[in-house]
Motif scaffolding. Structure first.
Motif, PDB file in Angstrom:
ATOM      1  N   ASN A 281       0.755  -1.309   0.158  1.00  0.00           N
ATOM      2  CA  ASN A 281       0.130  -0.064   0.184  1.00  0.00           C
ATOM      3  C   ASN A 281       0.935   1.256  -0.181  1.00  0.00           C
ATOM      4  O   ASN A 281       0.607   2.413   0.636  1.00  0.00           O
ATOM      5  CB  ASN A 281      -1.084  -0.071   1.281  1.00  0.00           C
ATOM      6  CG  ASN A 281      -0.388  -0.393   2.269  1.00  0.00           C
ATOM      7  OD1 ASN A 281       0.274  -1.217   2.832  1.00  0.00           O
ATOM      8  ND2 ASN A 281      -0.096   0.779   3.277  1.00  0.00           N
TER       9      ASN A 281
ATOM     10  N   GLY B  49       3.571   3.851  -2.607  1.00  0.00           N
ATOM     11  CA  GLY B  49       3.017   4.738  -3.927  1.00  0.00           C
ATOM     12  C   GLY B  49       2.691   4.098  -5.083  1.00  0.00           C
ATOM     13  O   GLY B  49       1.830   4.579  -5.639  1.00  0.00           O
ATOM     14  N   ALA B  50       3.484   3.118  -5.512  1.00  0.00           N
ATOM     15  CA  ALA B  50       2.941   2.378  -6.602  1.00  0.00           C
ATOM     16  C   ALA B  50       1.570   1.655  -6.437  1.00  0.00           C
ATOM     17  O   ALA B  50       0.964   1.760  -7.533  1.00  0.00           O
ATOM     18  CB  ALA B  50       3.982   1.310  -7.085  1.00  0.00           C
TER      19      ALA B  50
ATOM     20  N   ARG C 121       0.899  -4.678   5.576  1.00  0.00           N
ATOM     21  CA  ARG C 121       1.331  -5.136   6.823  1.00  0.00           C
ATOM     22  C   ARG C 121       1.216  -4.142   7.956  1.00  0.00           C
ATOM     23  O   ARG C 121       1.492  -4.577   9.341  1.00  0.00           O
ATOM     24  CB  ARG C 121       2.815  -5.614   6.675  1.00  0.00           C
ATOM     25  CG  ARG C 121       3.482  -4.418   6.367  1.00  0.00           C
ATOM     26  CD  ARG C 121       5.042  -5.084   6.108  1.00  0.00           C
ATOM     27  NE  ARG C 121       5.985  -3.843   5.923  1.00  0.00           N
ATOM     28  CZ  ARG C 121       7.190  -3.626   5.747  1.00  0.00           C
ATOM     29  NH1 ARG C 121       7.786  -5.070   5.890  1.00  0.00           N
ATOM     30  NH2 ARG C 121       7.849  -2.834   5.246  1.00  0.00           N
TER      31      ARG C 121
ATOM     32  N   THR D 238       3.171  -4.905  -5.516  1.00  0.00           N
ATOM     33  CA  THR D 238       3.579  -3.776  -5.562  1.00  0.00           C
ATOM     34  C   THR D 238       4.551  -3.375  -4.413  1.00  0.00           C
ATOM     35  O   THR D 238       5.100  -2.304  -4.225  1.00  0.00           O
ATOM     36  CB  THR D 238       2.473  -2.460  -5.363  1.00  0.00           C
ATOM     37  OG1 THR D 238       2.134  -2.349  -4.160  1.00  0.00           O
ATOM     38  CG2 THR D 238       1.257  -2.827  -6.375  1.00  0.00           C
TER      39      THR D 238
ATOM     40  N   LEU E 162       5.303  -5.694 -10.477  1.00  0.00           N
ATOM     41  CA  LEU E 162       5.733  -4.311 -10.595  1.00  0.00           C
ATOM     42  C   LEU E 162       7.235  -3.965 -10.896  1.00  0.00           C
ATOM     43  O   LEU E 162       7.966  -3.201 -11.496  1.00  0.00           O
ATOM     44  CB  LEU E 162       5.275  -2.874  -9.865  1.00  0.00           C
ATOM     45  CG  LEU E 162       3.968  -2.376 -10.374  1.00  0.00           C
ATOM     46  CD1 LEU E 162       2.889  -3.401 -10.692  1.00  0.00           C
ATOM     47  CD2 LEU E 162       3.378  -1.675  -9.153  1.00  0.00           C
TER      48      LEU E 162
ATOM     49  N   GLY F  54       7.383  -6.002 -14.407  1.00  0.00           N
ATOM     50  CA  GLY F  54       6.946  -4.390 -14.264  1.00  0.00           C
ATOM     51  C   GLY F  54       7.614  -3.547 -15.613  1.00  0.00           C
ATOM     52  O   GLY F  54       7.343  -2.327 -15.571  1.00  0.00           O
TER      53      GLY F  54
HETATM   54  P1  NAP Z   1       6.987   2.372  -1.221  1.00  0.00           P
HETATM   55  O1  NAP Z   1       6.073   3.484  -1.612  1.00  0.00           O
HETATM   56  O2  NAP Z   1       8.107   2.252  -0.291  1.00  0.00           O
HETATM   57  O3  NAP Z   1       5.854   0.995  -1.009  1.00  0.00           O
HETATM   58  C1  NAP Z   1       6.475  -0.329  -0.739  1.00  0.00           C
HETATM   59  C2  NAP Z   1       5.110  -1.079  -0.138  1.00  0.00           C
HETATM   60  O4  NAP Z   1       5.638  -2.387   0.224  1.00  0.00           O
HETATM   61  C3  NAP Z   1       4.537  -0.339   1.230  1.00  0.00           C
HETATM   62  O5  NAP Z   1       3.269  -0.789   1.497  1.00  0.00           O
HETATM   63  C4  NAP Z   1       5.595  -1.464   2.200  1.00  0.00           C
HETATM   64  O6  NAP Z   1       4.703  -1.604   3.118  1.00  0.00           O
HETATM   65  C5  NAP Z   1       5.461  -2.701   1.690  1.00  0.00           C
HETATM   66  N1  NAP Z   1       6.453  -3.603   1.699  1.00  0.00           N
HETATM   67  C6  NAP Z   1       7.777  -3.207   1.943  1.00  0.00           C
HETATM   68  N2  NAP Z   1       8.678  -4.174   2.220  1.00  0.00           N
HETATM   69  C7  NAP Z   1       7.656  -5.224   2.447  1.00  0.00           C
HETATM   70  C8  NAP Z   1       7.882  -6.636   2.971  1.00  0.00           C
HETATM   71  N3  NAP Z   1       9.123  -7.085   3.341  1.00  0.00           N
HETATM   72  N4  NAP Z   1       6.776  -7.440   3.185  1.00  0.00           N
HETATM   73  C9  NAP Z   1       5.575  -6.607   2.785  1.00  0.00           C
HETATM   74  N5  NAP Z   1       5.361  -5.624   2.558  1.00  0.00           N
HETATM   75  C10 NAP Z   1       6.394  -4.810   2.230  1.00  0.00           C
HETATM   76  O7  NAP Z   1       7.570   1.899  -2.874  1.00  0.00           O
HETATM   77  P2  NAP Z   1       6.597   2.111  -4.408  1.00  0.00           P
HETATM   78  O8  NAP Z   1       7.461   3.278  -4.825  1.00  0.00           O
HETATM   79  O9  NAP Z   1       5.297   1.690  -4.151  1.00  0.00           O
HETATM   80  O10 NAP Z   1       7.434   0.796  -5.251  1.00  0.00           O
HETATM   81  C11 NAP Z   1       7.124  -0.398  -4.991  1.00  0.00           C
HETATM   82  C12 NAP Z   1       7.697  -1.441  -5.874  1.00  0.00           C
HETATM   83  O11 NAP Z   1       7.183  -1.125  -7.191  1.00  0.00           O
HETATM   84  C13 NAP Z   1       9.421  -1.153  -6.283  1.00  0.00           C
HETATM   85  O12 NAP Z   1       9.831  -2.526  -6.359  1.00  0.00           O
HETATM   86  C14 NAP Z   1       9.380  -0.355  -7.327  1.00  0.00           C
HETATM   87  O13 NAP Z   1      10.569  -0.860  -8.206  1.00  0.00           O
HETATM   88  C15 NAP Z   1       8.216  -0.746  -8.201  1.00  0.00           C
HETATM   89  N6  NAP Z   1       7.571   0.037  -9.246  1.00  0.00           N
HETATM   90  C16 NAP Z   1       7.730  -0.265 -10.594  1.00  0.00           C
HETATM   91  C17 NAP Z   1       7.168   0.598 -11.539  1.00  0.00           C
HETATM   92  C18 NAP Z   1       7.087   0.469 -12.950  1.00  0.00           C
HETATM   93  O14 NAP Z   1       6.980   1.227 -13.805  1.00  0.00           O
HETATM   94  N7  NAP Z   1       7.379  -0.936 -13.169  1.00  0.00           N
HETATM   95  C19 NAP Z   1       6.630   1.992 -10.911  1.00  0.00           C
HETATM   96  C20 NAP Z   1       6.613   2.297  -9.631  1.00  0.00           C
HETATM   97  C21 NAP Z   1       7.206   1.389  -8.575  1.00  0.00           C
HETATM   98  P3  NAP Z   1       4.858  -0.625   4.559  1.00  0.00           P
HETATM   99  O15 NAP Z   1       4.216   0.760   4.070  1.00  0.00           O
HETATM  100  O16 NAP Z   1       4.546  -1.305   5.884  1.00  0.00           O
HETATM  101  O17 NAP Z   1       6.392  -0.380   4.824  1.00  0.00           O
END
Ligand code: NAP
Length: 301
Positions: free
Chosen positions: A143, A145-146, A167, A209, A240, A263
């Motif tokens: 939950n 940014g992505a 979580r 995500t 992603l 992704g």
């Molecule tokens: P973010 O804002 O940091 O969000 C990450 C989410 O994952 C949070 O809800 C976090 O939970 C959860 N999380 C982290 N570690 C975890 C774990 N060990 N077990 C369970 N949940 C966990 O990051 P984001 O910007 O959304 O990016 C997330 C992923 O998407 C990255 O891998 C990024 O490379 C990918 N992405 C890809 C694209 C694309 O164009 N393909 C675009 C954007 C992002 P908490 O909030 O509880 O910490």
């Protein structure tokens, strides 16, 4: 000599009329956008160049004023500017407002306008699968940014319900609350990970995500093989993460015979959507795809 000629052919021709596009972030060195965008620009033969600009968090407003002053046409934003830029804009699209983040700017007479092309990028490979999305209940892992772009994308597809798994109960409640002013607020439900096993068998679209499975912890998967076995026939597993590809999550899903998406296409399509907005011309998506995949291969070596 041959290699030198090839490099020169692929360089954009810069002269006094060249228009500027770019990406700002901190850090920005890792960005794959310049490679994708400049490949498309060279292919189209338009007089633009796309550059990376490292911009510190406290220099964002100054940088935007400076970019406006020198006539920069369009900007992509990455960490840490995607939310911070919002108060500096003269206009923001409803999708960016709903997501709460902006990744693309263009200039108008009144200042910078912003939108978010991540949701469009996310749904592009799904649309290509030609499914009846009114029958699909997606389950989104994470939950952050992505996940926000994914929720907006699933709403745009017309999914009747959207489940989000996280979580942290407080963060989940805040996440749900943040969609209160959107038309699909009642279609969204939030759940903690312990509920996942009850929900997997009802989802046709499972989206990771979270960063679980990214380098260097590439042996990790957010969902175990035993749970993935419960996915219904015809389900889609979408990660992603684009490097490594496939991730452990997608490898395990492939073993269950479900359709998998990584992704990379989201990354390409969000870039193509931004470039289309700036150039208003058909975008050579295949050229961008090849440039990105080549770059990922080089990085992987
Ligand atoms: P973010 O804002 O940091 O969000 C990450 C989410 O994952 C949070 O809800 C976090 O939970 C959860 N999380 C982290 N570690 C975890 C774990 N060990 N077990 C369970 N949940 C966990 O990051 P984001 O910007 O959304 O990016 C997330 C992923 O998407 C990255 O891998 C990024 O490379 C990918 N992405 C890809 C694209 C694309 O164009 N393909 C675009 C954007 C992002 P908490 O909030 O509880 O910490």
């Amino acid at each position: 000599m041959v290699a030198f000629s090839i490099i020169l052919m692929n360089q954009p021709f810069i002269n006094g009329k060249t228009k500027l596009l770019g990406v700002i972030g901190d850090p920005v060195e890792h960005s794959l956008s310049p490679v994708m965008h400049n490949a498309a620009i060279a292919h189209l033969g338009v007089n633009y160049i796309y550059l990376p600009f490292p911009v510190r968090q406290d220099a964002l407003a100054t940088a935007l004023d400076g970019f406006a002053a020198i006539g920069v046409q369009g900007i992509n934003l990455t960490i840490p500017h995607k939310q911070a830029v919002i108060p500096l804009l003269s206009e923001i699209t409803p999708v960016a407002q709903a997501i709460g983040a902006v990744n693309t700017l263009w200039r108008t007479e009144t200042g910078w306008s912003g939108t978010n092309t991540d949701a469009e990028g996310f749904i592009a490979p799904l649309k290509a699968l030609n499914r009846d999305w009114s029958q699909v209940i997606p389950l989104i892992l994470g939950n952050g940014g992505a996940a926000r772009a994914v929720v907006a994308g699933c709403a745009e597809l017309g999914c009747p319900e959207i489940g989000v798994v996280g979580r942290d109960r407080q963060k989940l409640d805040k996440f749900k609350q943040s969609w209160q002013n959107t038309p699909f607020k009642d279609r969204l439900s939030v759940h903690t990970w312990d509920k996942l096993s009850e929900m997997v068998s009802n989802t046709q679209l499972l989206v990771n995500t979270t960063p679980v499975g990214m380098s260097p912890k590439i042996e990790q998967s957010p969902v175990e093989a035993a749970l993935l076995q419960q996915l219904p026939q015809g389900a889609i597993a979408y990660d992603l993460i684009y490097t490594p590809s496939p991730t452990r999550f997608l490898q395990l899903a492939q073993q269950q015979g479900v359709t998998t998406l990584d992704g990379s296409e989201m990354l390409i399509q969000q870039g193509a959507a931004a470039l289309h907005l700036w150039l208003d011309t058909p975008i050579p998506v295949e050229i961008m795809r090849q440039a990105l995949l080549d770059q990922l291969r080089i990085k992987g070596k």
